[in-house]
Design a protein around this motif. Structure first.
Motif: not given
Length: 128
Positions: A56-57, A62-63, A72-75
Motif C-alpha cells: 500500500l505504500g 505505530d509500534r 490514520a491510514s490503518g484506521r
C-alpha cells in the motif's frame, strides 16, 4: 502476457490472508496476542503486516515493544477490511443458496430472477 502476481502500475497487490491478519491486529492492537489467535509466530505476523504496508505504500501501525496503535491510514484500512470481510461472508451465503437475499434486502446480480433470465437468454440464443 502479465503475470498473475503482478499489479498494474499504480495498483497494489493485496493478499487476503495479510489483510485478515491486519484486521485482527487492528482489533487486538497486540502482535503477540494476534499471532497466537492466528496460530502463527509473531515474526510471521510482522512479515504479513510489513508486506501489506509495502504493497500500500503507507504505514498502518505505530509500534513499540508492547502495543501497536493504528495510524490514520490503518484506521481507514481497518474499516475497509471489516466491510470486505462482511461482503465476503455475504457472497458465500448468496452463492451457497442463490434464492437467499442479502441481509439488508438489497438485490445482487446473483439473485435468482436476474441470474435465471441471463441463463435463459443464453440458452435460447444457443438453440437458435
Amino acid at each position: 502476457m502479465p503475470q498473475a502476481d503482478r499489479a498494474e502500475p499504480g495498483q497494489a497487490t493485496l493478499n487476503w490472508g495479510d489483510l485478515m491478519a491486519f484486521r485482527l491486529l487492528a482489533t487486538e492492537l497486540n502482535f503477540t496476542r494476534t499471532a497466537a489467535r492466528l496460530n502463527i509466530t509473531q515474526p510471521a505476523l510482522s512479515v504479513r503486516i510489513r508486506r501489506l504496508e509495502q504493497a500500500l505504500g503507507v504505514r498502518l501501525l505505530d509500534r513499540n515493544t508492547r502495543v501497536a496503535h493504528l495510524t490514520a491510514s490503518g484506521r481507514l484500512l481497518s474499516d475497509w477490511a471489516n466491510q470486505a470481510a462482511r461482503s465476503w461472508t455475504e457472497i458465500q451465503q448468496v452463492v451457497a443458496d442463490p434464492r437467499r437475499s442479502p441481509p439488508d434486502g438489497r438485490t445482487t446480480h446473483l439473485n435468482p430472477p436476474t441470474y435465471r433470465s441471463r441463463t435463459k437468454d443464453r440458452s435460447s440464443a444457443a438453440m437458435s
